[in-house]
Motif scaffolding. Sequence first.
Motif, short mmCIF file in Angstrom:
data_model
loop_
_atom_site.label_atom_id
_atom_site.label_comp_id
_atom_site.label_asym_id
_atom_site.label_seq_id
_atom_site.Cartn_x
_atom_site.Cartn_y
_atom_site.Cartn_z
N TYR A 1 -14.38 -2.02 10.98
CA TYR A 1 -12.96 -1.64 10.88
C TYR A 1 -12.23 -2.05 12.17
CZ TYR A 1 -8.80 1.35 10.52
OH TYR A 1 -7.52 1.83 10.49
N ASP B 1 -1.34 -6.68 -4.83
CA ASP B 1 -2.69 -6.50 -4.29
C ASP B 1 -2.84 -7.56 -3.21
OD1 ASP B 1 -5.42 -6.74 -3.76
OD2 ASP B 1 -6.00 -6.18 -5.80
N VAL B 2 -3.10 -7.14 -1.99
CA VAL B 2 -3.10 -8.11 -0.88
C VAL B 2 -4.22 -9.14 -1.00
CG1 VAL B 2 -1.93 -6.55 0.74
CG2 VAL B 2 -4.44 -6.64 0.73
N ARG C 1 -1.25 -1.63 -5.59
CA ARG C 1 -2.16 -2.39 -6.44
C ARG C 1 -2.04 -2.02 -7.91
NH1 ARG C 1 -8.04 -2.03 -3.70
NH2 ARG C 1 -7.70 0.20 -3.41
N GLY D 1 0.82 -1.22 0.00
CA GLY D 1 0.00 0.00 0.00
C GLY D 1 0.84 1.26 0.00
N ILE E 1 0.49 6.79 4.43
CA ILE E 1 1.53 6.28 5.34
C ILE E 1 2.54 5.40 4.59
CG2 ILE E 1 1.89 4.71 7.30
CD1 ILE E 1 -0.86 5.77 8.40
N ASN F 1 1.03 -2.62 5.44
CA ASN F 1 0.39 -1.32 5.65
C ASN F 1 -0.95 -1.20 4.93
OD1 ASN F 1 0.33 1.79 5.89
ND2 ASN F 1 0.46 1.44 3.66
N SER G 1 -10.16 6.54 0.03
CA SER G 1 -10.07 5.11 0.36
C SER G 1 -11.24 4.61 1.19
CB SER G 1 -8.77 4.83 1.13
OG SER G 1 -7.66 5.24 0.38
N SER H 1 1.25 3.41 -2.41
CA SER H 1 0.89 4.40 -3.43
C SER H 1 0.61 5.77 -2.82
CB SER H 1 -0.35 3.94 -4.21
OG SER H 1 -1.43 3.76 -3.33
N THR H 2 0.07 5.80 -1.61
CA THR H 2 -0.31 7.08 -0.98
C THR H 2 -0.09 6.99 0.53
OG1 THR H 2 -2.59 6.29 -0.68
CG2 THR H 2 -2.16 7.63 -2.64
N THR I 1 -4.47 11.55 5.45
CA THR I 1 -4.18 10.79 4.23
C THR I 1 -5.50 10.59 3.48
OG1 THR I 1 -4.67 8.66 5.26
CG2 THR I 1 -2.41 9.43 5.45
N ILE J 1 -4.44 10.48 10.99
CA ILE J 1 -3.35 10.91 10.12
C ILE J 1 -3.98 11.44 8.83
CG2 ILE J 1 -1.27 10.15 8.87
CD1 ILE J 1 -0.95 9.99 11.95
N1 LIG Z 1 -4.99 7.71 8.25
C1 LIG Z 1 -5.31 7.36 9.47
O1 LIG Z 1 -5.87 8.18 10.25
C2 LIG Z 1 -5.00 5.97 9.99
C3 LIG Z 1 -5.09 5.75 11.38
C4 LIG Z 1 -4.82 4.48 11.86
C5 LIG Z 1 -4.44 3.47 11.01
N2 LIG Z 1 -4.34 3.70 9.67
C6 LIG Z 1 -3.94 2.58 8.80
O2 LIG Z 1 -2.84 2.97 8.01
C7 LIG Z 1 -2.79 2.18 6.83
C8 LIG Z 1 -2.53 3.07 5.63
O3 LIG Z 1 -3.62 3.98 5.49
P1 LIG Z 1 -3.42 5.50 5.06
O4 LIG Z 1 -3.89 6.34 6.17
O5 LIG Z 1 -2.06 5.72 4.52
O6 LIG Z 1 -4.52 5.62 3.92
P2 LIG Z 1 -4.40 5.69 2.31
O7 LIG Z 1 -3.64 6.89 1.92
O8 LIG Z 1 -5.79 5.53 1.85
O9 LIG Z 1 -3.52 4.42 1.95
C9 LIG Z 1 -4.04 3.12 1.92
C10 LIG Z 1 -3.18 2.29 1.02
O10 LIG Z 1 -3.65 0.93 1.07
C11 LIG Z 1 -3.73 0.50 -0.28
N3 LIG Z 1 -4.65 -0.62 -0.46
C12 LIG Z 1 -5.97 -0.69 -0.23
N4 LIG Z 1 -6.43 -1.91 -0.60
C13 LIG Z 1 -5.37 -2.61 -1.05
C14 LIG Z 1 -5.18 -3.91 -1.59
N5 LIG Z 1 -6.19 -4.76 -1.74
N6 LIG Z 1 -3.93 -4.29 -1.93
C15 LIG Z 1 -2.88 -3.45 -1.80
N7 LIG Z 1 -3.00 -2.19 -1.36
C16 LIG Z 1 -4.24 -1.79 -0.99
C17 LIG Z 1 -4.16 1.72 -1.06
O11 LIG Z 1 -3.92 1.49 -2.44
P3 LIG Z 1 -4.70 2.25 -3.63
O12 LIG Z 1 -3.95 3.53 -3.84
O13 LIG Z 1 -4.61 1.31 -4.76
O14 LIG Z 1 -6.11 2.48 -3.17
C18 LIG Z 1 -3.23 2.74 -0.44
O15 LIG Z 1 -1.94 2.63 -0.96
C19 LIG Z 1 -4.11 1.40 6.78
O16 LIG Z 1 -3.89 0.07 7.20
C20 LIG Z 1 -4.99 2.14 7.78
O17 LIG Z 1 -5.96 1.30 8.35
C21 LIG Z 1 -4.61 4.94 9.14
#
Ligand SMILES: NC(=O)c1ccc[n+]([C@@H]2O[C@H](COP(=O)([O-])OP(=O)(O)OC[C@H]3O[C@@H](n4cnc5c(N)ncnc54)[C@H](OP(=O)(O)O)[C@@H]3O)[C@@H](O)[C@H]2O)c1
Length: 277
Positions: free
Chosen positions: A147, A55-56, A34, A9, A14, A82, A188, A11-12, A182, A180
Amino acid sequence: MTKTILITGASTGIGQATAEWFFERGWNVAATMRSPESHPAADRSDSRWLTCRLDVTDPKSIASALQEALSRYGRIDVWVNNAGYGLSGTLESATEQQIQRQFDTNVFGLIRCTQAILPHFRNQKSGTLINVSSMGGRLTFPLYSLYHATKWAVEGLSESLQFEVRPLNIRVKIIEPGPIRTDFYDRSADFCHNRGFTEYNELVDQAVRTYQKAGEHGQPPEVVARVIWKAARDRSWKLRYPAGRDARILLTLRSLLPNRLYQAVVRSQVFGRTRLR
Ligand SMILES: NC(=O)c1ccc[n+]([C@@H]2O[C@H](COP(=O)([O-])OP(=O)(O)OC[C@H]3O[C@@H](n4cnc5c(N)ncnc54)[C@H](OP(=O)(O)O)[C@@H]3O)[C@@H](O)[C@H]2O)c1
């Protein structure tokens, strides 16, 4: 020897910030995503950077990304699970398909990746597995039941796994970010609420407003990248790493306050001065 990290993950958000953080500090980085074709700017023309498709939910893509990274760098020192996203809304509105997809990505996807990398870590007699959970893996907020169920699963899995792999010199680390800034809160996100279930509407509207603000006021993803950096290089057996201001405060409160009091704090944070509190 140059160390190698593979991140899912990337691409964007964290994942992307973490990939850049390690690259800038001299590591080999396998930034997996992905659809690499949608993120051409993610690629760096540098032998220390490898973008590959993973892709997970697709086991073949996991195997081939792992193979690609191993043929380029010979070893993987740190694997970061991630990839993930949040499904929110009222539980009774969620479709079977939404529930399946949430678990397939956040839980089964993480398990598939973990099963793929463990044989390599075992043969190598070392390795660090970093699972990005959430502060929501140890505490809960309204409307995020599914979630939370996935992140609590990640916590339980990781905590049990560390007993199993520690004797093999494999470290397991759990990262617990707070809010965070994002794509998590918009692009997403998945949402489920049937407005026909009118009894929930006021609660849903209030909670959604609170979460939008939380997302806007969230900390930048580099805050989490920095914590992953620490966890990846930490030679201790420490398991949990809260990431960001809110996660540290809330997780501390959660561990100190009795349940009833803690839940009152959550209700007042999410519902403010409304009658829902
Ligand atoms: N942001 C927050 O506040 C927060 C807080 C706690 C925990 N988290 C956790 O941090 C992690 C990263 O989230 P983020 O905040 O960085 O959000 P994000 O910018 O939406 O990043 C999510 C990433 O996961 C990828 N993804 C989704 N489904 C996938 C799949 N089937 N296979 C491979 N990659 C996939 C997305 O890819 P695409 O670009 O292809 O969609 C994207 O790269 C997640 O596990 C989230 O639960 C986030």
